[in-house]
Write an enzyme that holds these catalytic residues in place. Structure first.
Site, PDB file in Angstrom:
ATOM      1  CG  ASP A  63      39.770   5.644  44.799  1.00  0.00           C
ATOM      2  OD1 ASP A  63      40.880   5.425  45.308  1.00  0.00           O
ATOM      3  OD2 ASP A  63      38.833   4.835  44.841  1.00  0.00           O
ATOM      4  CG  ASP A 123      34.642   8.575  49.257  1.00  0.00           C
ATOM      5  OD1 ASP A 123      34.142   7.814  48.390  1.00  0.00           O
ATOM      6  OD2 ASP A 123      35.572   8.215  50.004  1.00  0.00           O
ATOM      7  CB  CYS A 171      14.763  19.437  54.094  1.00  0.00           C
ATOM      8  SG  CYS A 171      15.960  19.479  52.743  1.00  0.00           S
ATOM      9  CB  CYS A 199      16.479  20.647  49.330  1.00  0.00           C
ATOM     10  SG  CYS A 199      15.173  19.401  49.287  1.00  0.00           S
ATOM     11  CB  CYS A 226      11.802  19.800  51.146  1.00  0.00           C
ATOM     12  SG  CYS A 226      12.492  18.159  51.485  1.00  0.00           S
ATOM     13  CG  HIS A 242      15.811  15.375  50.535  1.00  0.00           C
ATOM     14  ND1 HIS A 242      15.385  16.309  51.451  1.00  0.00           N
ATOM     15  CD2 HIS A 242      16.026  14.224  51.242  1.00  0.00           C
ATOM     16  CE1 HIS A 242      15.330  15.756  52.653  1.00  0.00           C
ATOM     17  NE2 HIS A 242      15.709  14.494  52.551  1.00  0.00           N
TER      18      HIS A 242
END
Length: 388
Positions: free
Chosen positions: A97, A270, A308, A310, A313, A339
């Site tokens: 940015d 973003d 999920c 991840c 999880c 997560h």
């Protein structure tokens, strides 16, 4: 193959039902496939998470902030390392940015003029001058793959004269930013402003696209307008941008925002939400958003999202993570952040797969309902029994 020499861009597919696109972009640090969400690494690190998580999840671009990196660690340090990639040990693409949003978000600490912005450093109190040329100079030192022009963002609820003045200043700064880029191999995106005024968006798009940037961003959204206004403005403005180059919606948003903007032809996004909300115990799931601070999760033994993959999880129950959140244990933010980043990455991958397969309409019909939901698969907390 379309796009510019600095940022070759291939349009892989366009959904026949909507404006959704699958695009491949070639950056200095590898290939980027859209639709893509770019996690925010403001200080050259993901909040509540290490960069190894971004690597493991196959994120292809991170966003770093010119304003913050200018103040700390400063250009001397970044020059010593040859840029931010080696400094933070990240071998994929980085988008920076320009500092324009900080001009908007710190209005009481910024003096704005035709030359640029002047503000006090939050690190040591010294005065900092950020002109379009200085912003590009710093971004060149950072070594980002994609730089952003310095723009003047105002609230989307601003009146027409105020919004027009910001638009005109953004165009003048864009010309100066493009000249300051010089012969750098780094790509540079122009930013279209104009608030929620269709005629100003068209005017800004005509001015900015005429300058010949490597990609184009929609700025000045998610700063006060309603969701419906944001979606209408995004749809109208995206159509004004070249179809052969990347389109980036800055600072947006929730999973629902991403789905709606992809439908309208935007490629890149973003937002700080997946990591910032993690510290509050807010999780995004395939059944909607859940808030682990609520008492309903105290005894729930299932993972945050049973679908999920991840590590959070795979290992922990909602009950346990909820306990950590309420106890304000720092690891809670790390677990929820991992997560949420997994959820965002999988959502964008599913959208790309659907666009390529021509099934985006079906995906949209399914996800547009669930992504806006809150705790839909859990019964409310039962009322307390009356006494007597």
């Amino acid at each position: 193959m379309t796009g510019t020499q600095r940022l070759p861009c291939t349009i892989d597919a366009v959904d026949p039902w909507s404006g959704a696109r699958a695009v491949t972009i070639q950056t200095l640090h590898g290939r980027v496939e859209t639709p893509i969400f770019m996690p925010v690494a403001t200080q050259a690190v993901l909040r509540h998470s290490g960069l190894e998580v971004a690597s493991q999840l196959d994120y292809q671009v991170l966003l770093a902030n010119t304003y913050h990196l200018l103040l700390r660690p400063g250009t001397e340090v970044l020059q010593a390392f040859g840029g931010v990639h080696r400094f933070m040990q990240w071998d994929r693409a980085v988008l920076t940015d320009s500092g324009g949003f900080q001009i908007f978000s710190l209005p009481n600490h910024v003096s704005l003029s035709e030359d640029g912005a002047r503000f006090r450093s939050y690190v040591d109190g010294t005065w900092i001058d950020l002109s379009p040329e200085r912003s590009i100079e710093v971004q060149r030192i950072i070594g980002s793959d994609i730089m952003m022009v310095l723009d003047h963002c105002v609230s989307s609820t601003s009146d027409l004269p105020t919004t027009r003045r910001a638009l005109e200043l953004t165009t003048r700064w864009a010309k100066r930013s493009l000249a300051a880029r010089g012969d750098s191999r780094q790509a540079l995106f122009g930013i279209v402003q104009g608030g929620c005024f269709p005629e100003l968006r068209r005017e800004s798009a005509e001015q900015i696209t005429a300058l010949g940037f490597d990609g184009y961003a929609l700025g000045g959204l998610a700063v006060g307008e309603t969701k419906a206004e944001r979606e209408d403005t995004t749809e109208a403005a995206a159509k004004l941008l070249p179809a052969s180059q990347p389109r980036y919606l800055m600072g947006v948003g929730t999973p629902s925002d991403l789905l709606e903007a992809v439908r309208r032809g935007v490629d890149m996004f973003d937002c700080i939400l997946p990591t910032t909300l993690a510290s509050q115990g807010v999780c995004f799931t395939s059944r909607g958003k859940i808030d682990l601070r609520r008492g309903v999760y105290r005894l729930q033994q299932q993972p945050i999202d049973p679908s999920c993959p991840c590590s959070t999880c795979a290992r922990f129950s909602r009950s346990y993570v909820s306990h950590l959140v309420k106890a304000k244990e720092p690891v809670a933010a790390q677990l929820v952040s991992q997560h949420n980043l997994t959820f965002y990455r999988r959502l964008m991958a599913r959208m790309r797969e659907a666009i390529l397969a021509g099934t985006f309409k079906d995906l949209y019909a399914q996800e547009s309902v669930m992504l806006d939901s809150d705790d839909v698969d859990f019964p409310p907390v039962p009322p307390a029994k009356s006494q007597g």
